[in-house]
Design a protein around this motif. Structure first.
Motif, PDB file in Angstrom:
ATOM      1  N   GLU A   1       2.724  -0.924   4.581  1.00 34.39           N
ATOM      2  CA  GLU A   1       2.275   0.390   4.110  1.00 34.39           C
ATOM      3  C   GLU A   1       3.479   1.284   3.925  1.00 34.39           C
ATOM      4  O   GLU A   1       4.288   1.449   4.833  1.00 34.39           O
TER       5      GLU A   1
ATOM      6  N   LYS B   1      -3.384   0.657  -3.109  1.00 36.08           N
ATOM      7  CA  LYS B   1      -2.895  -0.716  -3.086  1.00 36.08           C
ATOM      8  C   LYS B   1      -2.274  -1.128  -4.420  1.00 36.08           C
ATOM      9  O   LYS B   1      -2.832  -0.863  -5.481  1.00 36.08           O
TER      10      LYS B   1
ATOM     11  N   THR C   1       0.880  -1.162   0.000  1.00 35.65           N
ATOM     12  CA  THR C   1       0.000   0.000   0.000  1.00 35.65           C
ATOM     13  C   THR C   1       0.918   1.212   0.000  1.00 35.65           C
ATOM     14  O   THR C   1       1.665   1.422   0.946  1.00 35.65           O
TER      15      THR C   1
END
Ligand code: FAD
Ligand code: FES
Ligand code: FES
Lengths: 154, 290
Positions: free
Chosen positions: A70, A11, A6
């Motif tokens: 992330e 994404k 992400t």
């Protein structure tokens, strides 16, 4: 192998080889060129990104290791297409010359100020120790970070 | 230097058994990947060319950082240096470890780098090693054949060489409670903030003013093929003699025991000079604080 990243809230599913680094994948597969490459050996810090919230040097992270995580790059700090106050502070204080190192410093500063908006000058210096800027002489960068601290106080 | 990493197979086991199975299968042709801040540099420069890289960050039980009152601190193999620094007990009780880890690399690298990786890399300059030596740390090594505990003083064998067998890995380091009343400190001479030590000195002192109870321990980085603790000075400080005289003698012993080399960071002469100056500074400060 397939990994999921992400990046700045979006994404991505990417096909990577074991010997590709996060730096390679961000630049060449996802196309985020604000992440720069300098030394490829952990010394200059120019490749810094936030990995699950923490600044890391992406030339020393395998893409495979980052699977499921992330990532935030300097673009991710912008709100509604506008520069964040921290980013503006860098411009206002002359903390940018060629700009090659800027995203690494801004991301590190963002992490630092998010954790503690009451940072001291010494804490700022300690946090940016591992980052090299060949232009500004650091003073303006330190001032920009200290000046931006007020925007992180709630 | 080629910028592209060499080819290898990547494994990310989720249990310790799987990792040990892989180590046994590759018979020394596999490397453990913790924070990667040494390994990826060594891969890129072709210093290491393993067939397999085993990422241990998926093994939950290795992410253990636990303090047991009266016993000591357990640091698992995937605990990062910043996690260690953020643990309040490390700062308040394990001064010398805190002090050395704070000076290791930089903030970004410490978000990845681990304590266990620092000792398994076995650089003579490993900053955490002198601290672990004066704290009598114990290293737990595990393989499919079983587990054993290696005293940190027996762990470093030579430049970049540890006591680990090819099928073994370290799961954790145990650091016993420091001696009662002790204080510790680490001095690191460097060319710039982000460089390996030209010389590193770790000291631990307790009861400086009571000769019979007095404890003094010294260990060094970057002065020999491995990090070393100089045990010979320890008996010396039990003597009821003026501290300045004992410090002089300790420095002489240290200078006899070190065997520094000349490299890009400094000459052997300069390293000896640093051993002299830093040992004195460290001991005087620890004695005055104590
Ligand atoms: C720019 C830069 C500056 C640095 N500055 C310093 C410094 O000032 N002081 C210092 O001491 N070091 C320094 N280092 C070296 C490095 O960051 C540290 O040694 C770090 O602690 C290594 O930890 P890691 O988890 O990243 O290890 P990794 O790179 O993952 O592993 C290191 C080695 O140990 C092996 N290994 C790792 N874990 C295990 C295990 N559990 N069992 C068996 N083998 C294992 C690996 O196979 C590898 O060979 C620096 C590195 C860079 C790139
Ligand atoms: S390119 Fe990653 S630290 Fe220099
Ligand atoms: S602004 Fe040019 S390197 Fe920092």
């Amino acid at each position: 192998m397939k990994i999921t990243l992400t990046v700045n809230g979006k994404k991505y599913e990417v096909d990577v080889k074991p010997n590709e680094t996060l730096l390679d994948v961000l630049r060449d597969k996802i196309g985020i060129k604000s992440v720069k490459a300098g030394c490829w050996r952990g010394e200059c810090g120019i490749c810094t990104v936030l990995l699950d919230g923490k600044p890391v040097k992406s030339c020393l992270v395998l893409a495979a290791e980052a699977d499921g995580s992330e990532i935030v790059t300097v673009e991710g700090l912008m709100k509604d297409g506008r520069l964040a106050p921290l980013q503006k502070a860098f411009i206002e204080h002359g903390a940018i010359q060629c700009g090659f190192c800027t995203s690494a410093f801004v991301l590190t500063a963002h992490w630092l100020l998010s954790r503690n908006p009451n940072v001291t000058r010494e804490e700022v210096i300690e946090a940016i120790n591992g980052l090299i800027c060949r232009c500004t002489g650091y003073e303006q960068i330190i001032e920009a970070i200290l000046a931006a601290a007020k925007y992180y106080k709630k | 230097m080629s910028l592209i990493l060499p080819k290898f197979e990547y494994y990310k086991p989720s249990t310790l058994d799987e990792a040990l199975e892989l180590l046994a299968k590759f018979k020394g042709d596999a490397r453990i990947l913790a924070g990667g801040t040494d390994l990826i540099v060594d891969l890129r420069s072709r210093i290491k060319k393993p067939k397999a890289v085993i990422d241990i960050k998926g093994i939950k039980e290795l992410h253990k950082l636990e303090y047991i009152e009266g016993k000591g601190l357990i640091v698992g193999a995937t605990v990062t240096l910043n996690e260690l620094l953020e643990h309040p007990i490390v700062k308040s009780k394990f001064h010398v470890l805190y002090d050395s880890v704070r000076q290791l690399a930089d903030m970004q690298l410490r978000n990845r780098a681990t304590l266990v990786g620092n000792i398994c890399n076995a650089s003579p300059a490993a900053d955490s090693a002198p601290a672990l030596l004066v704290l009598d740390a114990k290293v737990k090594a595990v393989s499919k054949r079983g587990e054993r505990v290696i005293e940190i003083k027996d762990f470093f064998k030579w430049v970049k060489k540890t006591a680990l067998e090819p099928d073994e890995m370290v799961t954790e380091v145990f650091i016993p409670e420091p001696p009662e009343g002790s204080r510790g400190k680490y001095y690191k001479a460097t060319r710039n903030v982000e460089d390996l030590a030209i010389v590193g000195v770790a000291g631990l002192v307790a009861y400086p003013n009571e000769p019979s109870k007095r404890i003094v321990r010294l260990a060094y980085a970057s002065v020999a093929p491995t990090p070393i603790r100089i045990y010979e000075v320890e008996e010396l400080f039990k003597r009821d003699e003026p501290l300045p005289k004992l410090i002089d003698e300790a420095v002489n012993i240290a200078l006899r025991k070190v065997s520094p080399i000349t490299d890009v960071r400094g000459s052997d002469w300069y390293r000896r000079h640093l051993v002299d100056v830093l040992t004195r500074k460290l001991l005087i400060e620890l004695f005055l604080e104590g």
